[in-house]
Design a protein around this motif. Sequence first.
Motif, PDB file in Angstrom:
ATOM      1  N   GLY A  29       0.616  -0.878   0.293  1.00  0.00           N
ATOM      2  CA  GLY A  29      -0.295  -0.206   0.490  1.00  0.00           C
ATOM      3  C   GLY A  29       0.435   1.463  -0.170  1.00  0.00           C
ATOM      4  N   ASP A  30       2.073   1.182   0.427  1.00  0.00           N
ATOM      5  CA  ASP A  30       2.934   1.996   0.163  1.00  0.00           C
ATOM      6  C   ASP A  30       3.487   1.888  -0.041  1.00  0.00           C
ATOM      7  N   GLU A  31       3.524   2.415  -1.948  1.00  0.00           N
ATOM      8  CA  GLU A  31       5.153   1.810  -2.843  1.00  0.00           C
ATOM      9  C   GLU A  31       5.942   3.054  -3.544  1.00  0.00           C
ATOM     10  N   LEU A  32       6.614   2.388  -3.624  1.00  0.00           N
ATOM     11  CA  LEU A  32       7.214   3.671  -3.933  1.00  0.00           C
ATOM     12  C   LEU A  32       7.783   3.545  -5.690  1.00  0.00           C
ATOM     13  N   PRO A  33       8.305   4.492  -6.265  1.00  0.00           N
ATOM     14  CA  PRO A  33       8.037   5.425  -7.624  1.00  0.00           C
ATOM     15  C   PRO A  33       8.487   3.772  -8.522  1.00  0.00           C
ATOM     16  N   ASP A  34       9.854   2.922  -7.596  1.00  0.00           N
ATOM     17  CA  ASP A  34      10.540   2.199  -8.425  1.00  0.00           C
ATOM     18  C   ASP A  34       9.395   0.497  -7.947  1.00  0.00           C
ATOM     19  N   GLY A  35       8.223   0.928  -7.819  1.00  0.00           N
ATOM     20  CA  GLY A  35       7.388  -0.433  -7.590  1.00  0.00           C
ATOM     21  C   GLY A  35       7.701  -1.435  -6.112  1.00  0.00           C
ATOM     22  N   THR A  36       8.704  -1.089  -5.537  1.00  0.00           N
ATOM     23  CA  THR A  36       9.341  -1.822  -4.315  1.00  0.00           C
ATOM     24  C   THR A  36       8.501  -0.649  -2.981  1.00  0.00           C
ATOM     25  N   VAL A  37       8.127  -1.710  -2.300  1.00  0.00           N
ATOM     26  CA  VAL A  37       6.619  -1.599  -1.057  1.00  0.00           C
ATOM     27  C   VAL A  37       7.857  -0.718   0.307  1.00  0.00           C
ATOM     28  N   ARG A  38       7.622   0.000   1.112  1.00  0.00           N
ATOM     29  CA  ARG A  38       7.959   0.437   1.815  1.00  0.00           C
ATOM     30  C   ARG A  38       7.273   0.513   3.279  1.00  0.00           C
ATOM     31  N   GLY A  39       6.646   1.219   3.750  1.00  0.00           N
ATOM     32  CA  GLY A  39       5.708   0.627   5.177  1.00  0.00           C
ATOM     33  C   GLY A  39       6.015   0.742   6.218  1.00  0.00           C
ATOM     34  N   TRP A  40       4.830   1.116   7.047  1.00  0.00           N
ATOM     35  CA  TRP A  40       5.164   1.802   8.632  1.00  0.00           C
ATOM     36  C   TRP A  40       6.918   1.167   9.078  1.00  0.00           C
ATOM     37  N   ALA A  41       7.089  -0.721   9.025  1.00  0.00           N
ATOM     38  CA  ALA A  41       7.932  -0.510   9.532  1.00  0.00           C
ATOM     39  C   ALA A  41      10.027  -0.151   8.830  1.00  0.00           C
ATOM     40  N   ASP A  42       9.741   0.034   7.631  1.00  0.00           N
ATOM     41  CA  ASP A  42      10.864   1.355   7.346  1.00  0.00           C
ATOM     42  C   ASP A  42      11.076   1.964   7.818  1.00  0.00           C
ATOM     43  N   LEU A  43       9.998   3.109   7.375  1.00  0.00           N
ATOM     44  CA  LEU A  43       9.725   4.375   8.144  1.00  0.00           C
ATOM     45  C   LEU A  43       9.947   4.315   9.777  1.00  0.00           C
ATOM     46  N   ALA A  44       9.654   3.379  10.212  1.00  0.00           N
ATOM     47  CA  ALA A  44       9.820   3.475  11.802  1.00  0.00           C
ATOM     48  C   ALA A  44      11.366   3.375  12.305  1.00  0.00           C
ATOM     49  N   ALA A  45      11.862   2.153  10.935  1.00  0.00           N
ATOM     50  CA  ALA A  45      13.135   1.694  11.535  1.00  0.00           C
ATOM     51  C   ALA A  45      14.296   3.294  11.275  1.00  0.00           C
ATOM     52  N   GLN A  46      13.925   3.960  10.446  1.00  0.00           N
ATOM     53  CA  GLN A  46      14.554   5.256   9.881  1.00  0.00           C
ATOM     54  C   GLN A  46      14.413   6.205  10.997  1.00  0.00           C
TER      55      GLN A  46
END
Length: 254
Positions: A18-35
């Motif tokens: 649901g949180d897709e980046l322009p290159d098609g990979t997904v990010r999401g809350w866990a990636d965001l929280a880690a950073q």
Amino acid sequence: MASVRYVAIGDSFTEGVGDELPDGTVRGWADLAAQGWADAAGEPIEYANLAIRGKLIEPIVAQQLEPALALKPTHLSFNGGGNDMLRPRTGIERIVDLFDHVVRRCDEEGVQLIVLSGANPSAGLPLGKLIEARGDRLSHAVEKRLETRPDVLTAYNWFDRELAGAEFWSVDRLHMNPRGHHRVAARVIESVGLAPPGEWWHLREIPEIERLKGSAYYREHVAPWVRRRLTRTSSGDGREPKFGGRWVTLEPLG
């Protein structure tokens, strides 16, 4: 070695669908929280994410927990049961027992556990009232089991009524959009005693996209889900975890 080694396990919620980046990979809350964790702490952290979309809670625990613990993390986040809520027969007690198992294994390994409940998508889904009732029962049951464990960190999202609003959800109505993932990430960062960026709670409006209605929605999003159930397949079949299931080092930004 970084002082914080954070690993996430779960399903599509934790993978970031649901949180897709322009290159098609997904990010999401866990990636965001880690950073965001690295940024708020002002020091690098190591991060791994073993979550795979489409997983029921038993495969999450059976296939992801021990590999996650084998990485020797300091912190592990766990969520599961969302896909179980969509099945005709769901054993709430069995699901909660698996939460207990994760708590016990983290205790044994000396790992700080972070337990999340998923956000509530029921307002936009077919049979939404039934799904909401199941989710209410599961969330209450997990919270009751953990009420005597203040040492377990929690980031409960199910009863966040604002997060249940349509503006936090993607076109499939089942997965959060970037606004939803940022709000959950903010809650996780707070759970570890740090301050997230204030705007993450109410991320700026994202460009409105046309939401499918009626038969178009069922054809695009419901029918493929039904086909997978009939063929006993999963959207996660054949997928590997992010970053190859290995640690990545996140440096503070800015």
